[in-house]
Design a protein around this motif. Structure first.
Motif, PDB file in Angstrom:
ATOM      1  N   LYS A  14      -3.887   8.025   0.151  1.00  0.00           N
ATOM      2  CA  LYS A  14      -2.679   8.533  -0.535  1.00  0.00           C
ATOM      3  C   LYS A  14      -2.770   8.161  -2.020  1.00  0.00           C
ATOM      4  O   LYS A  14      -2.878   6.984  -2.374  1.00  0.00           O
ATOM      5  CB  LYS A  14      -1.434   7.912   0.094  1.00  0.00           C
ATOM      6  N   ASN A  36      11.472   4.492  -8.207  1.00  0.00           N
ATOM      7  CA  ASN A  36      10.877   3.719  -7.107  1.00  0.00           C
ATOM      8  C   ASN A  36       9.648   4.450  -6.590  1.00  0.00           C
ATOM      9  O   ASN A  36       9.662   5.666  -6.409  1.00  0.00           O
ATOM     10  CB  ASN A  36      11.872   3.582  -5.936  1.00  0.00           C
ATOM     11  N   GLY A  37       8.602   3.694  -6.362  1.00  0.00           N
ATOM     12  CA  GLY A  37       7.392   4.267  -5.777  1.00  0.00           C
ATOM     13  C   GLY A  37       6.539   5.076  -6.733  1.00  0.00           C
ATOM     14  O   GLY A  37       5.589   5.738  -6.325  1.00  0.00           O
ATOM     15  N   SER A  38       6.842   5.017  -8.037  1.00  0.00           N
ATOM     16  CA  SER A  38       6.074   5.842  -8.984  1.00  0.00           C
ATOM     17  C   SER A  38       4.741   5.216  -9.378  1.00  0.00           C
ATOM     18  O   SER A  38       3.945   5.847 -10.077  1.00  0.00           O
ATOM     19  CB  SER A  38       6.924   6.144 -10.231  1.00  0.00           C
ATOM     20  N   GLY A  39       4.499   3.960  -8.967  1.00  0.00           N
ATOM     21  CA  GLY A  39       3.190   3.346  -9.216  1.00  0.00           C
ATOM     22  C   GLY A  39       3.199   2.227 -10.251  1.00  0.00           C
ATOM     23  O   GLY A  39       2.145   1.741 -10.654  1.00  0.00           O
ATOM     24  N   LYS A  40       4.395   1.781 -10.663  1.00  0.00           N
ATOM     25  CA  LYS A  40       4.506   0.779 -11.734  1.00  0.00           C
ATOM     26  C   LYS A  40       3.827  -0.547 -11.351  1.00  0.00           C
ATOM     27  O   LYS A  40       3.012  -1.071 -12.112  1.00  0.00           O
ATOM     28  CB  LYS A  40       5.985   0.514 -12.078  1.00  0.00           C
ATOM     29  N   SER A  41       4.179  -1.076 -10.179  1.00  0.00           N
ATOM     30  CA  SER A  41       3.607  -2.381  -9.769  1.00  0.00           C
ATOM     31  C   SER A  41       2.113  -2.256  -9.530  1.00  0.00           C
ATOM     32  O   SER A  41       1.352  -3.189  -9.829  1.00  0.00           O
ATOM     33  CB  SER A  41       4.281  -2.899  -8.497  1.00  0.00           C
ATOM     34  N   THR A  42       1.692  -1.114  -8.989  1.00  0.00           N
ATOM     35  CA  THR A  42       0.259  -0.902  -8.763  1.00  0.00           C
ATOM     36  C   THR A  42      -0.483  -0.943 -10.097  1.00  0.00           C
ATOM     37  O   THR A  42      -1.527  -1.597 -10.226  1.00  0.00           O
ATOM     38  CB  THR A  42       0.026   0.455  -8.063  1.00  0.00           C
ATOM     39  N   HIS A 196      13.272  -1.629 -14.624  1.00  0.00           N
ATOM     40  CA  HIS A 196      14.045  -0.551 -14.007  1.00  0.00           C
ATOM     41  C   HIS A 196      15.181  -0.106 -14.920  1.00  0.00           C
ATOM     42  O   HIS A 196      15.596   1.042 -14.894  1.00  0.00           O
ATOM     43  CB  HIS A 196      14.640  -1.010 -12.674  1.00  0.00           C
TER      44      HIS A 196
HETATM   45  N1  LIG Z   1      -1.160  -2.215  -0.779  1.00  0.00           N
HETATM   46  C1  LIG Z   1      -0.663  -0.985  -0.558  1.00  0.00           C
HETATM   47  N2  LIG Z   1      -1.061  -0.263   0.502  1.00  0.00           N
HETATM   48  C2  LIG Z   1      -0.587   0.991   0.731  1.00  0.00           C
HETATM   49  N3  LIG Z   1       0.295   1.605  -0.078  1.00  0.00           N
HETATM   50  C3  LIG Z   1       0.739   0.936  -1.150  1.00  0.00           C
HETATM   51  C4  LIG Z   1       0.284  -0.392  -1.452  1.00  0.00           C
HETATM   52  N4  LIG Z   1       0.908  -0.801  -2.592  1.00  0.00           N
HETATM   53  C5  LIG Z   1       1.700   0.216  -2.977  1.00  0.00           C
HETATM   54  N5  LIG Z   1       1.602   1.260  -2.120  1.00  0.00           N
HETATM   55  C6  LIG Z   1       2.305   2.557  -2.227  1.00  0.00           C
HETATM   56  O1  LIG Z   1       2.045   3.054  -3.521  1.00  0.00           O
HETATM   57  C7  LIG Z   1       3.189   3.704  -4.057  1.00  0.00           C
HETATM   58  C8  LIG Z   1       3.541   3.096  -5.392  1.00  0.00           C
HETATM   59  O2  LIG Z   1       3.986   1.760  -5.167  1.00  0.00           O
HETATM   60  P1  LIG Z   1       4.379   0.784  -6.356  1.00  0.00           P
HETATM   61  O3  LIG Z   1       4.836  -0.491  -5.736  1.00  0.00           O
HETATM   62  O4  LIG Z   1       3.274   0.736  -7.326  1.00  0.00           O
HETATM   63  O5  LIG Z   1       5.595   1.568  -6.997  1.00  0.00           O
HETATM   64  P2  LIG Z   1       6.723   1.047  -7.987  1.00  0.00           P
HETATM   65  O6  LIG Z   1       6.886   2.118  -9.002  1.00  0.00           O
HETATM   66  O7  LIG Z   1       6.405  -0.315  -8.483  1.00  0.00           O
HETATM   67  O8  LIG Z   1       7.989   1.012  -7.013  1.00  0.00           O
HETATM   68  P3  LIG Z   1       9.358   0.151  -7.052  1.00  0.00           P
HETATM   69  O9  LIG Z   1      10.104   0.600  -8.268  1.00  0.00           O
HETATM   70  O10 LIG Z   1      10.037   0.592  -5.795  1.00  0.00           O
HETATM   71  O11 LIG Z   1       9.000  -1.298  -7.064  1.00  0.00           O
HETATM   72  C9  LIG Z   1       4.270   3.580  -3.000  1.00  0.00           C
HETATM   73  O12 LIG Z   1       4.319   4.775  -2.254  1.00  0.00           O
HETATM   74  C10 LIG Z   1       3.814   2.419  -2.139  1.00  0.00           C
HETATM   75  O13 LIG Z   1       4.264   2.556  -0.822  1.00  0.00           O
END
Ligand SMILES: Nc1ncnc2c1ncn2[C@@H]1O[C@H](COP(=O)(O)OP(=O)(O)OP(=O)(O)O)[C@@H](O)[C@H]1O
Length: 260
Positions: A14, A36-42, A196
């Motif tokens: 994914k 949420n879930g846009s990929g920021k923490s990644t 956020h």
């Molecule tokens: N280790 C992982 N394994 C599988 N999927 C992951 C993993 N880490 C993140 N994801 C998925 O990647 C996508 C982005 O997640 P991420 O945490 O980067 O988003 P975010 O923008 O930081 O979200 P939030 O604002 O909710 O903290 C999400 O769909 C999440 O479920």
């Protein structure tokens, strides 16, 4: 300080980040925003070299992220996580002292005396009175300040913050952001913060990266990114955006549907 070149990342097939490319200059306060879930923490994990990109490159201080040794990295890069302090039984001062680990020899000794540095940081963050209290006896906001004190003790050149104001009331949100901002200016450090709250991002960030579903919507100054059309495209809401009468930066007012 940071150069991100055409970065892609996926988990279990994914796609989470697609074709991300931007630079962060030394001394910048750089924000990452998006739903949420846009990929920021990644993205923050890739910037701290905890995880590797599938495609593309991340350059940190002129060297590719994976080429840095972990211990060397820890001497100039610090990360403040959303829930930074799980350790039970340690006092506030002990936790802040842990920030000095990268500077210690294998015997656990440091060349200089770090006590004055720790005292100063505890003072700045209003933690002097609490320094001998154990972590489990602190409120969420106090713990967040201890987490910040620990990363400040690390004296990083690059500080990555993952949603630093979660769990904080508005008073502490401003206090924490002001403290980080003052410290960053004094030390000429670089800060990258996932935020956020778009109003806080506008007030504190020199530039902002806006993500949506892993795509880079734009990078620019707060006035270039916090526009009604972009906010609608990404968040699906139409806020009222005003010029802050004091700071002359965009601030958002939310509209509710209850009176329409
Ligand atoms: N280790 C992982 N394994 C599988 N999927 C992951 C993993 N880490 C993140 N994801 C998925 O990647 C996508 C982005 O997640 P991420 O945490 O980067 O988003 P975010 O923008 O930081 O979200 P939030 O604002 O909710 O903290 C999400 O769909 C999440 O479920």
């Amino acid at each position: 300080m940071i150069r991100v070149v055409d970065v892609w990342k996926s988990y279990n097939g994914k796609s989470v980040l697609q074709d991300i490319a931007f630079e962060v200059k030394p001394g910048e306060f750089f924000g990452i925003i998006g739903p949420n879930g846009s990929g920021k923490s990644t993205l923050l994990k890739l910037l701290s070299a905890v995880e590797a990109a599938d495609r593309g490159q991340i350059w940190l201080r002129g060297k590719q992220a994976e080429a840095h040794q972990r211990k060397d990295l820890a001497a100039w890069l610090a990360v403040l996580q959303q829930e930074p302090l799980p350790s039970i039984g340690f006092s506030v001062r002990e936790v802040v002292e842990m920030g000095r680990f990268p500077y210690q020899s294998w015997l656990g000794t440091e060349r200089g005396d770090s006590a004055p540095l720790i005292d100063g940081i505890l003072q700045t963050l209003g933690l002097t009175e609490l320094q001998h209290r154990t972590l489990e006896k602190l409120s969420g906001g106090e713990k967040q300040r201890v987490g910040l004190a620990k990363v400040m003790a690390q004296e990083p050149e690059l500080l990555l913050l993952d949603e630093p104001t979660t769990f904080l009331d508005i008073g502490y949100q401003i206090q924490l952001m002001d403290t980080v901002h003052r410290w960053q200016r004094a030390e000429q450090a670089t800060v990258v913060a996932v935020l956020h709250d778009l109003n806080l991002a506008s007030l504190y960030c020199d530039r902002i990266l806006l993500l949506d579903k892993g795509r880079q919507i734009g990078v620019g100054k707060p006035g270039e990114l916090l526009r009604e059309d972009l906010i609608y495209e990404v968040y699906g809401i139409r806020p009222i955006i005003l010029d802050h009468p004091f700071h002359h930066l965009p601030q958002m007012l939310l509209r509710s549907a209850k009176d329409s």
